[in-house]
Design a protein around this motif. Sequence first.
Motif, PDB file in Angstrom:
ATOM      1  N   PHE A 107     -24.679  18.609  20.422  1.00  0.00           N
ATOM      2  CA  PHE A 107     -23.486  19.200  20.564  1.00  0.00           C
ATOM      3  C   PHE A 107     -22.358  18.744  21.311  1.00  0.00           C
ATOM      4  O   PHE A 107     -21.282  18.506  20.647  1.00  0.00           O
ATOM      5  N   VAL A 108     -22.755  18.534  22.387  1.00  0.00           N
ATOM      6  CA  VAL A 108     -21.624  17.813  23.571  1.00  0.00           C
ATOM      7  C   VAL A 108     -21.320  16.395  23.061  1.00  0.00           C
ATOM      8  O   VAL A 108     -20.317  16.227  23.113  1.00  0.00           O
ATOM      9  N   ALA A 109     -22.225  15.510  22.544  1.00  0.00           N
ATOM     10  CA  ALA A 109     -22.063  14.475  22.205  1.00  0.00           C
ATOM     11  C   ALA A 109     -21.191  14.363  20.953  1.00  0.00           C
ATOM     12  O   ALA A 109     -20.269  13.439  20.657  1.00  0.00           O
ATOM     13  N   VAL A 110     -21.095  15.351  19.971  1.00  0.00           N
ATOM     14  CA  VAL A 110     -20.502  15.544  18.776  1.00  0.00           C
ATOM     15  C   VAL A 110     -19.161  15.770  19.297  1.00  0.00           C
ATOM     16  O   VAL A 110     -18.067  15.427  18.822  1.00  0.00           O
ATOM     17  N   LEU A 111     -18.889  16.862  20.102  1.00  0.00           N
ATOM     18  CA  LEU A 111     -17.543  17.300  20.559  1.00  0.00           C
ATOM     19  C   LEU A 111     -16.797  15.986  21.346  1.00  0.00           C
ATOM     20  O   LEU A 111     -15.682  15.854  21.182  1.00  0.00           O
ATOM     21  N   VAL A 112     -17.797  15.060  21.947  1.00  0.00           N
ATOM     22  CA  VAL A 112     -17.000  13.883  22.487  1.00  0.00           C
ATOM     23  C   VAL A 112     -16.467  12.896  21.624  1.00  0.00           C
ATOM     24  O   VAL A 112     -15.355  12.320  21.756  1.00  0.00           O
ATOM     25  N   VAL A 113     -17.385  12.492  20.576  1.00  0.00           N
ATOM     26  CA  VAL A 113     -16.870  11.821  19.345  1.00  0.00           C
ATOM     27  C   VAL A 113     -15.681  12.337  18.735  1.00  0.00           C
ATOM     28  O   VAL A 113     -14.754  11.444  18.597  1.00  0.00           O
ATOM     29  N   LEU A 114     -15.572  13.818  18.419  1.00  0.00           N
ATOM     30  CA  LEU A 114     -14.622  14.284  17.808  1.00  0.00           C
ATOM     31  C   LEU A 114     -13.225  14.043  18.626  1.00  0.00           C
ATOM     32  O   LEU A 114     -12.209  13.665  18.163  1.00  0.00           O
ATOM     33  N   ALA A 115     -13.332  14.377  19.961  1.00  0.00           N
ATOM     34  CA  ALA A 115     -12.370  14.315  20.917  1.00  0.00           C
ATOM     35  C   ALA A 115     -11.565  12.748  21.054  1.00  0.00           C
ATOM     36  O   ALA A 115     -10.526  12.537  20.775  1.00  0.00           O
ATOM     37  N   VAL A 116     -12.611  11.846  21.029  1.00  0.00           N
ATOM     38  CA  VAL A 116     -12.215  10.549  21.048  1.00  0.00           C
ATOM     39  C   VAL A 116     -11.640  10.022  19.782  1.00  0.00           C
ATOM     40  O   VAL A 116     -10.615   9.505  19.815  1.00  0.00           O
ATOM     41  N   THR A 117     -12.058  10.597  18.686  1.00  0.00           N
ATOM     42  CA  THR A 117     -11.714  10.083  17.298  1.00  0.00           C
ATOM     43  C   THR A 117     -10.114  10.696  17.210  1.00  0.00           C
ATOM     44  O   THR A 117      -9.169  10.053  16.718  1.00  0.00           O
ATOM     45  N   ILE A 118      -9.886  11.924  17.651  1.00  0.00           N
ATOM     46  CA  ILE A 118      -8.556  12.574  17.427  1.00  0.00           C
ATOM     47  C   ILE A 118      -7.482  11.891  18.344  1.00  0.00           C
ATOM     48  O   ILE A 118      -6.604  11.476  18.100  1.00  0.00           O
ATOM     49  N   VAL A 119      -8.091  11.567  19.707  1.00  0.00           N
ATOM     50  CA  VAL A 119      -6.979  10.688  20.556  1.00  0.00           C
ATOM     51  C   VAL A 119      -6.755   9.204  19.918  1.00  0.00           C
ATOM     52  O   VAL A 119      -5.707   8.915  19.982  1.00  0.00           O
ATOM     53  N   ALA A 120      -7.747   8.883  19.312  1.00  0.00           N
ATOM     54  CA  ALA A 120      -7.640   7.389  18.927  1.00  0.00           C
ATOM     55  C   ALA A 120      -6.580   7.562  17.931  1.00  0.00           C
ATOM     56  O   ALA A 120      -5.792   6.616  17.386  1.00  0.00           O
ATOM     57  N   LYS A 121      -6.708   8.576  16.728  1.00  0.00           N
ATOM     58  CA  LYS A 121      -5.858   8.677  15.829  1.00  0.00           C
ATOM     59  C   LYS A 121      -4.327   9.027  16.080  1.00  0.00           C
ATOM     60  O   LYS A 121      -3.255   8.539  15.297  1.00  0.00           O
ATOM     61  N   MET A 122      -4.362   9.878  17.140  1.00  0.00           N
ATOM     62  CA  MET A 122      -3.059  10.315  17.741  1.00  0.00           C
ATOM     63  C   MET A 122      -2.116   8.959  18.249  1.00  0.00           C
ATOM     64  O   MET A 122      -1.042   8.651  18.071  1.00  0.00           O
ATOM     65  N   ALA A 123      -3.053   8.091  18.979  1.00  0.00           N
ATOM     66  CA  ALA A 123      -2.278   6.851  19.446  1.00  0.00           C
ATOM     67  C   ALA A 123      -2.172   5.936  18.292  1.00  0.00           C
ATOM     68  O   ALA A 123      -0.931   5.121  18.513  1.00  0.00           O
ATOM     69  N   ARG A 124      -2.852   5.916  17.417  1.00  0.00           N
ATOM     70  CA  ARG A 124      -2.462   4.952  16.229  1.00  0.00           C
ATOM     71  C   ARG A 124      -1.473   5.073  15.302  1.00  0.00           C
ATOM     72  O   ARG A 124      -0.689   4.425  15.019  1.00  0.00           O
ATOM     73  N   SER A 125      -1.191   6.698  15.411  1.00  0.00           N
ATOM     74  CA  SER A 125      -0.127   6.958  14.612  1.00  0.00           C
ATOM     75  C   SER A 125       1.423   6.779  15.006  1.00  0.00           C
ATOM     76  O   SER A 125       2.414   6.874  14.370  1.00  0.00           O
TER      77      SER A 125
END
Length: 59
Positions: free
Chosen positions: A40-58
């Motif tokens: 569960f913690v790993a899924v939360l970390v992956v989601l957080a990294v994905t969100i941060v990466a999409k925000m930086a790309r946009s």
Amino acid sequence: MWDMGRTILTIIGVVLAVWLLMTVIGSIISMLKFFFFIGFVAVLVVLAVTIVAKMARSR
């Protein structure tokens, strides 16, 4: 006399076997809960990294 001793030892053996079985089952359930929490913690970390990466790309 030997029959009574054998009966008592059989009862003690069965009690110990049931206790060991319950201990092993409890350990397995505890391990599975721990692995679920880590997943569960790993899924939360992956989601957080994905969100941060999409925000930086946009930007």
